[in-house]
Design a protein around this motif. Structure first.
Motif, mmCIF file in Angstrom:
data_model
loop_
_atom_site.group_PDB
_atom_site.id
_atom_site.type_symbol
_atom_site.label_atom_id
_atom_site.label_comp_id
_atom_site.label_asym_id
_atom_site.label_seq_id
_atom_site.Cartn_x
_atom_site.Cartn_y
_atom_site.Cartn_z
ATOM 1 N N GLN A 297 0.870 -1.180 0.000
ATOM 2 C CA GLN A 297 0.000 0.000 0.000
ATOM 3 C C GLN A 297 0.904 1.226 0.000
ATOM 4 N N THR A 298 1.298 1.648 -1.197
ATOM 5 C CA THR A 298 2.302 2.714 -1.313
ATOM 6 C C THR A 298 1.777 4.055 -0.836
ATOM 7 N N THR A 299 0.497 4.329 -1.077
ATOM 8 C CA THR A 299 -0.186 5.522 -0.596
ATOM 9 C C THR A 299 -1.583 5.085 -0.169
ATOM 10 N N PRO A 300 -2.345 5.942 0.520
ATOM 11 C CA PRO A 300 -3.717 5.549 0.860
ATOM 12 C C PRO A 300 -4.559 5.164 -0.357
ATOM 13 N N ALA A 301 -4.197 5.678 -1.541
ATOM 14 C CA ALA A 301 -4.997 5.410 -2.739
ATOM 15 C C ALA A 301 -4.435 4.302 -3.611
ATOM 16 N N LEU A 302 -3.111 4.086 -3.595
ATOM 17 C CA LEU A 302 -2.457 3.178 -4.543
ATOM 18 C C LEU A 302 -1.905 1.939 -3.861
ATOM 19 N N ALA A 303 -2.286 0.758 -4.393
ATOM 20 C CA ALA A 303 -1.749 -0.520 -3.912
ATOM 21 C C ALA A 303 -1.111 -1.257 -5.077
ATOM 22 N N ILE A 304 0.112 -1.765 -4.870
ATOM 23 C CA ILE A 304 0.819 -2.581 -5.863
ATOM 24 C C ILE A 304 0.749 -4.036 -5.406
ATOM 25 N N THR A 305 0.345 -4.934 -6.309
ATOM 26 C CA THR A 305 0.218 -6.354 -5.965
ATOM 27 C C THR A 305 1.127 -7.182 -6.872
ATOM 28 N N GLY A 306 1.784 -8.172 -6.287
ATOM 29 C CA GLY A 306 2.638 -9.051 -7.071
ATOM 30 C C GLY A 306 2.621 -10.457 -6.503
ATOM 31 N N ALA A 307 2.677 -11.467 -7.367
ATOM 32 C CA ALA A 307 2.632 -12.850 -6.891
ATOM 33 C C ALA A 307 3.180 -13.794 -7.953
ATOM 34 N N VAL A 308 3.677 -14.954 -7.462
ATOM 35 C CA VAL A 308 4.088 -16.054 -8.330
ATOM 36 C C VAL A 308 3.302 -17.286 -7.901
ATOM 37 N N TYR A 309 2.695 -17.982 -8.866
ATOM 38 C CA TYR A 309 1.917 -19.203 -8.621
ATOM 39 C C TYR A 309 2.547 -20.341 -9.413
ATOM 40 N N HIS A 310 2.560 -21.542 -8.808
ATOM 41 C CA HIS A 310 3.114 -22.719 -9.481
ATOM 42 C C HIS A 310 2.214 -23.917 -9.229
ATOM 43 N N ALA A 311 1.947 -24.694 -10.272
ATOM 44 C CA ALA A 311 1.122 -25.899 -10.137
ATOM 45 C C ALA A 311 1.778 -27.045 -10.879
ATOM 46 N N ASN A 312 1.710 -28.236 -10.276
ATOM 47 C CA ASN A 312 2.282 -29.430 -10.876
ATOM 48 C C ASN A 312 1.265 -30.567 -10.799
ATOM 49 N N ALA A 313 0.895 -31.137 -11.947
ATOM 50 C CA ALA A 313 -0.086 -32.227 -12.007
ATOM 51 C C ALA A 313 0.621 -33.545 -12.285
ATOM 52 N N ASN A 314 0.098 -34.633 -11.715
ATOM 53 C CA ASN A 314 0.736 -35.942 -11.894
ATOM 54 C C ASN A 314 0.330 -36.583 -13.215
ATOM 55 N N ASN A 315 0.776 -37.813 -13.422
ATOM 56 C CA ASN A 315 0.462 -38.616 -14.620
ATOM 57 C C ASN A 315 0.851 -37.923 -15.918
ATOM 58 N N GLY A 316 2.011 -37.256 -15.887
ATOM 59 C CA GLY A 316 2.556 -36.677 -17.111
ATOM 60 C C GLY A 316 1.941 -35.383 -17.553
ATOM 61 N N ASN A 317 1.120 -34.745 -16.714
ATOM 62 C CA ASN A 317 0.443 -33.524 -17.127
ATOM 63 C C ASN A 317 1.263 -32.259 -16.913
ATOM 64 N N GLY A 318 2.490 -32.402 -16.458
ATOM 65 C CA GLY A 318 3.418 -31.287 -16.447
ATOM 66 C C GLY A 318 3.135 -30.254 -15.380
ATOM 67 N N ASN A 319 3.763 -29.083 -15.562
ATOM 68 C CA ASN A 319 3.647 -28.017 -14.582
ATOM 69 C C ASN A 319 3.554 -26.673 -15.284
#
Length: 394
Positions: A297-319
């Protein structure tokens, strides 16, 4: 004189009743634009509804019954305000509940939990706050499951802990199965979850202490035959996450495990015969999903959001790994400008897409050319997306 006394009494009773009861009209209108690459039909530039939060309107109210107990109700409709349609084909898809609330023993509700199905509270531990590119994207919208014919209990907060549980009846003569117990399939088809869903239930425990918030959720959604046949649609989910606020920054960390031990071609592809898939790929029965991120929350009006998501499925379905960066700017207490960028990288046997509104099934049934009705990229292809919009609340 009697008429005057009666009129004064009636006005006084009406004023008292109004003081003890309340009805609130509320809603969100959220529209914007989006650009995404590498869909089977090519790059897409389109209008979107609900990039920050799904558009909706609703009514909620409470009546004081005395002794600290209130009767409560909520009716909420989810909308696509780009074309004026009702989301998911149900007018009160968001919620249609009535219940009792007491500060000492908690709250109980009955009815259609809809978008308040317990998995959707996962947004509390999502750094992108369930925007278009967020916690639901790499699990094909699994956290946005629906729940009807249900009962819910919410405890009061005790020593920072709050317990919430839901149980959703199938209204079928067959335990766990839907009515009429049709085969599972893609959401919105005549054999899919939208037409028949088996038993759904879940429990959530959360803890708050100063800047720390922790949540753990277990929920399960069965298909119309009572099975866990699609890891992204009819499955078990275990999810936990925490947030910690220090100064203007809130950090997020989370993990989810999906399991579908009864996975079948019919449940996953809506057909008994699997379409062509890359070599070594077969039906996924489990997915591991992790994420980390922050809101500044850089200022009362402005918020910066950042994220990294990772998913891995079995049976050869990769990531797949998705990198996101967003910004929210409050023009007022009710009106918000927002934008978000995302880059999704698939391994050679994965074809997860940026459009998390595509529930469950793998609609891209041709590993070479793709399916022109799908928004999923071809196997091994990456996607870039950017969106921006305006949302106002009332």
């Amino acid at each position: 004189m009697k008429k005057i006394v009666f009129s004064v009494f009636a006005l006084s009773a009406t004023a008292t009743a109004m003081a003890q009861s309340s009805v609130t009209l509320y809603g969100i209108v959220d529209n914007g634009i989006v650009y995404e690459t590498n869909q089977p039909k090519g790059h897409v530039f389109a209008g979107q509804s609900g990039g920050w939060a799904q558009s909706r309107f609703g009514l909620k109210g409470a009546e004081d019954l005395g002794g600290g107990t209130h009767a409560i109700f909520q009716l909420e409709s989810r909308l696509n305000t780009m074309n004026g349609s009702v989301a998911n084909g149900s007018f009160f898809e968001g919620q249609a509940t009535v219940g009792l609330q007491n500060d000492t023993w908690g709250q109980i509700k009955l009815g259609n939990m809809g978008s308040a199905e317990i998995s959707q509270y996962s947004g509390d531990v999502d750094p992108q706050q369930t925007k278009r590119y967020s916690i639901g994207t790499l699990v094909r919208g699994r956290i946005f499951s629906q729940a009807a014919n249900g009962v819910e209990y919410l405890s009061p907060t005790i020593a920072g802990f709050t317990l919430q549980g839901q149980y959703d009846l199938t209204n079928s003569t067959k335990w766990n199965s839907g009515n009429p117990g049709s085969a599972p399939g893609q959401l919105g088809t005549t054999t899919g979850l939208g037409s028949s869903q088996g038993r759904a239930d879940g429990i959530k425990l959360s803890y708050t202490n100063k800047g720390l918030f922790w949540q753990a959720t277990y929920d399960e959604v069965r298909d119309g035959n009572g099975n866990f046949s699609n890891v992204y649609l009819a499955s078990r989910s275990i999810l936990t996450g925490l947030t910690y606020a220090f100064g203007p920054v809130t950090a997020y960390l989370g993990y989810q495990h999906l399991s579908a031990p009864d996975a079948s071609n019919l449940g996953y592809f809506d057909t008994a015969t699997a379409p062509a898939l890359p070599g070594g790929v077969s039906l996924p029965t489990s997915v591991n999903h992790e994420w980390i991120g922050a809101i500044w929350q850089t200022t009362p009006a402005l918020a910066i959001t950042g994220a990294v998501y990772h998913a891995n499925a079995n049976n050869g379905n990769g990531n797949a790994t998705m990198y996101t960066l967003g910004a929210n700017y409050s023009l007022s207490k009710r009106t918000l400008l927002y934008t978000e960028l995302a880059y999704l990288h698939n391994s050679s046997t994965s074809n997860l897409g940026l459009d998390s509104g595509v529930y469950g099934p793998n609609l891209n049934d041709d590993p070479v050319n793709g399916n022109p009705s799908s928004t999923n990229p071809n196997f091994g292809k990456s996607q870039f997306g950017v969106m921006a919009g305006l949302a106002t609340r009332f």
